[in-house]
Design a protein around this motif. Structure first.
Motif, PDB file in Angstrom:
ATOM      1  N   VAL A 331      11.392 -18.186  20.503  1.00  0.00           N
ATOM      2  CA  VAL A 331      10.810 -19.514  21.001  1.00  0.00           C
ATOM      3  C   VAL A 331      11.805 -20.370  21.684  1.00  0.00           C
ATOM      4  O   VAL A 331      11.871 -21.053  22.737  1.00  0.00           O
ATOM      5  N   ALA A 332      13.185 -20.191  20.997  1.00  0.00           N
ATOM      6  CA  ALA A 332      14.305 -21.116  21.676  1.00  0.00           C
ATOM      7  C   ALA A 332      14.680 -20.490  22.908  1.00  0.00           C
ATOM      8  O   ALA A 332      14.922 -21.154  23.959  1.00  0.00           O
ATOM      9  N   ALA A 333      14.524 -19.107  23.225  1.00  0.00           N
ATOM     10  CA  ALA A 333      15.109 -18.547  24.593  1.00  0.00           C
ATOM     11  C   ALA A 333      13.888 -18.826  25.531  1.00  0.00           C
ATOM     12  O   ALA A 333      13.996 -19.084  26.547  1.00  0.00           O
ATOM     13  N   TYR A 334      12.533 -18.622  24.914  1.00  0.00           N
ATOM     14  CA  TYR A 334      11.391 -18.985  25.801  1.00  0.00           C
ATOM     15  C   TYR A 334      11.410 -20.133  26.147  1.00  0.00           C
ATOM     16  O   TYR A 334      11.224 -20.431  27.598  1.00  0.00           O
ATOM     17  N   ARG A 335      11.934 -21.041  25.721  1.00  0.00           N
ATOM     18  CA  ARG A 335      11.754 -22.601  26.203  1.00  0.00           C
ATOM     19  C   ARG A 335      12.518 -22.954  27.236  1.00  0.00           C
ATOM     20  O   ARG A 335      12.659 -23.871  28.302  1.00  0.00           O
ATOM     21  N   THR A 337      13.042 -20.523  29.720  1.00  0.00           N
ATOM     22  CA  THR A 337      12.813 -19.865  31.037  1.00  0.00           C
ATOM     23  C   THR A 337      11.658 -20.787  31.659  1.00  0.00           C
ATOM     24  O   THR A 337      11.156 -21.680  31.289  1.00  0.00           O
ATOM     25  N   PRO A 338      11.535 -20.407  33.101  1.00  0.00           N
ATOM     26  CA  PRO A 338      10.641 -21.308  34.056  1.00  0.00           C
ATOM     27  C   PRO A 338       9.051 -21.497  33.259  1.00  0.00           C
ATOM     28  O   PRO A 338       8.632 -22.629  33.313  1.00  0.00           O
ATOM     29  N   GLU A 339       8.424 -20.327  32.992  1.00  0.00           N
ATOM     30  CA  GLU A 339       7.343 -20.444  32.300  1.00  0.00           C
ATOM     31  C   GLU A 339       7.204 -21.175  30.902  1.00  0.00           C
ATOM     32  O   GLU A 339       6.208 -21.390  30.399  1.00  0.00           O
ATOM     33  N   GLY A 340       8.363 -21.250  30.266  1.00  0.00           N
ATOM     34  CA  GLY A 340       8.421 -21.692  29.046  1.00  0.00           C
ATOM     35  C   GLY A 340       8.878 -23.242  28.924  1.00  0.00           C
ATOM     36  O   GLY A 340       8.749 -23.912  27.904  1.00  0.00           O
ATOM     37  N   ARG A 341       9.206 -23.744  30.130  1.00  0.00           N
ATOM     38  CA  ARG A 341       9.586 -25.162  30.033  1.00  0.00           C
ATOM     39  C   ARG A 341       8.766 -26.207  29.793  1.00  0.00           C
ATOM     40  O   ARG A 341       8.959 -27.073  29.470  1.00  0.00           O
ATOM     41  N   GLY A 342       7.410 -25.770  29.978  1.00  0.00           N
ATOM     42  CA  GLY A 342       6.381 -26.743  29.783  1.00  0.00           C
ATOM     43  C   GLY A 342       5.906 -26.442  28.185  1.00  0.00           C
ATOM     44  O   GLY A 342       4.688 -27.031  27.842  1.00  0.00           O
ATOM     45  N   PHE A 343       6.489 -25.775  27.390  1.00  0.00           N
ATOM     46  CA  PHE A 343       6.302 -25.512  25.951  1.00  0.00           C
ATOM     47  C   PHE A 343       6.082 -26.938  25.207  1.00  0.00           C
ATOM     48  O   PHE A 343       6.903 -27.497  25.307  1.00  0.00           O
ATOM     49  N   PRO A 344       4.808 -27.090  24.661  1.00  0.00           N
ATOM     50  CA  PRO A 344       4.686 -28.532  24.176  1.00  0.00           C
ATOM     51  C   PRO A 344       5.163 -28.657  22.786  1.00  0.00           C
ATOM     52  O   PRO A 344       5.296 -29.858  22.279  1.00  0.00           O
ATOM     53  N   GLY A 345       5.690 -27.691  22.220  1.00  0.00           N
ATOM     54  CA  GLY A 345       6.357 -27.668  20.929  1.00  0.00           C
ATOM     55  C   GLY A 345       5.597 -26.884  19.731  1.00  0.00           C
ATOM     56  O   GLY A 345       4.372 -26.406  20.207  1.00  0.00           O
ATOM     57  N   VAL A 346       6.373 -26.732  18.676  1.00  0.00           N
ATOM     58  CA  VAL A 346       5.491 -25.755  17.436  1.00  0.00           C
ATOM     59  C   VAL A 346       4.121 -26.132  17.317  1.00  0.00           C
ATOM     60  O   VAL A 346       3.269 -25.284  17.337  1.00  0.00           O
ATOM     61  N   THR A 347       4.092 -27.433  16.675  1.00  0.00           N
ATOM     62  CA  THR A 347       2.836 -27.652  16.077  1.00  0.00           C
ATOM     63  C   THR A 347       1.698 -28.042  17.291  1.00  0.00           C
ATOM     64  O   THR A 347       0.652 -27.487  17.093  1.00  0.00           O
TER      65      THR A 347
END
Length: 362
Positions: A331-335, A337-347
């Protein structure tokens, strides 16, 4: 055993279970309850094993002729849906995921660029191990699966890329959503567990984590089933061949004459320099390497775990604990990356995977 007898045993079992658990110390009840549940399942499966005889009794074709319902054998239907997978396909999918992340790191493009530079005389190497390796790659072309073949495989198994899937092929359209969901479910499980240990003062008090085992199991089963449906055909062969090829080219990039030609200290320096100089820029090698490592390990865990519903929570916690670090690392690495920068958070991500509506104003 007929249906009436089995029904009586099931009814009396609950009373017997309560009496036995009441006589045990509190710290032993959880383990005993799990063992009793497993024993009941074994008895029901054993009593209902002669399904053919019960079927013929229903039709009146058994040795006793037409009999009443109270004399017909118990109809136990074995739940085997979660076991109906092909492990080799899932392991191949795990390796394919590792290969995909290296594809995103431009490893294969870097090697093709080195072959072109070697052929055109634009790289100052001639007799070293790197030159020898490039010559053999150019002579034999051991990777028969082209970039297009690999892109089709990524699309089928993971729904990654823009390559058109073959007509009639099953595409695993929910893979990324389920992959992210499984990672965040594991992360949430251990975060809740840590909070529980802090509140209760220790990990052994009450022997119960706050995290939801069922959530991790449910997403894991869905992810495993979807991967099994979409990884048939040449996925196994492609992952095997491309995996061996990837091992060799990574060794090739670490050859001293190739590193010297680019004034590099490691093979990853070679990848970065060639990517920046000839391929339009480097592609997150640090993040992709960690996603490849942790993602493959998680998919291997999913392939080999049966996710039994009645598993002891403490046993599950011990088995899954090494995966928690991989999930958090992924998860830390994914956030990053370009596709993971919009990751809303775990919950929020976990709510989305589970279909739980977001709170108003979130």
């Amino acid at each position: 055993m007929n249906f009436q007898t089995t029904e009586t045993i099931q009814r009396l079992w609950e009373s017997f279970l309560q009496e036995q658990l009441a006589g045990l110390p509190p710290e032993q009840r959880d383990a005993a309850a799990t063992q009793f549940e497993q024993r009941l399942s074994e008895l029901l499966a054993k009593n209902g094993s002669d399904s053919d005889a019960g079927f013929f009794d229903m039709l009146g074709l058994g040795p006793q002729g037409a009999v009443g319902f109270d004399k017909i054998g118990y109809a136990y239907i074995k739940p085997d849906f979660d076991d109906s997978i092909v492990p080799s396909q899932l392991h191949a999918a795990a390796e394919l995921y590792y290969i995909y992340q290296h594809e995103r790191m431009k490893i294969f493009e870097v090697v093709e660029t080195l072959l072109r530079l070697f052929r055109l005389g634009k790289m100052r190497i001639q007799r070293g191990p790197g030159a020898r390796g490039l010559y053999l790659l150019e002579k034999w072309r051991p990777l028969r699966y082209t970039r297009q073949d690999r892109m089709v495989a990524y699309r089928r198994a993971f729904n990654y890329g823009t390559m058109q899937a073959p007509a009639g092929a099953i595409v695993n359209r929910n893979f990324h959503r389920q992959m992210v969901g499984f990672m965040v479910a594991l992360g949430q499980y251990f975060r809740d567990l840590l909070i529980g240990e802090v509140i209760r003062g220790g990990q052994l008090i009450e022997q119960r984590p706050f995290g939801s085992v069922a959530t991790v199991q449910r997403i894991g089963l869905d992810l495993r089933y979807a991967l099994d449906r979409s990884s048939y055909g040449n996925i196994f062969a492609l992952a095997m061949e491309t995996g061996h090829y990837l091992i060799q080219v990574l060794k090739l990039l670490d050859a001293p004459d190739i590193k010297k030609a680019f004034d590099a200290n490691t093979k990853w320096d070679v990848v970065e320099i060639v990517s920046n100089r000839y391929l339009g820029g480097v592609a997150e090698p640090s993040q992709r390497a960690k996603m490849a490592e942790s993602g493959r390990r998680i998919l291997q865990f999913i392939a080999d775990n049966d996710f039994k519903t009645a598993i002891d929570p403490i046993l599950f916690q011990s088995v899954v604990r090494p995966m928690g670090a991989h999930a958090e690392a992924w998860v830390a690495a994914y956030r990053m990356t370009p596709e993971g920068r919009g990751f809303p958070g775990v919950t929020p991500a976990l709510r989305s995977v589970l279909g739980v509506p977001q709170p108003v104003g979130a």
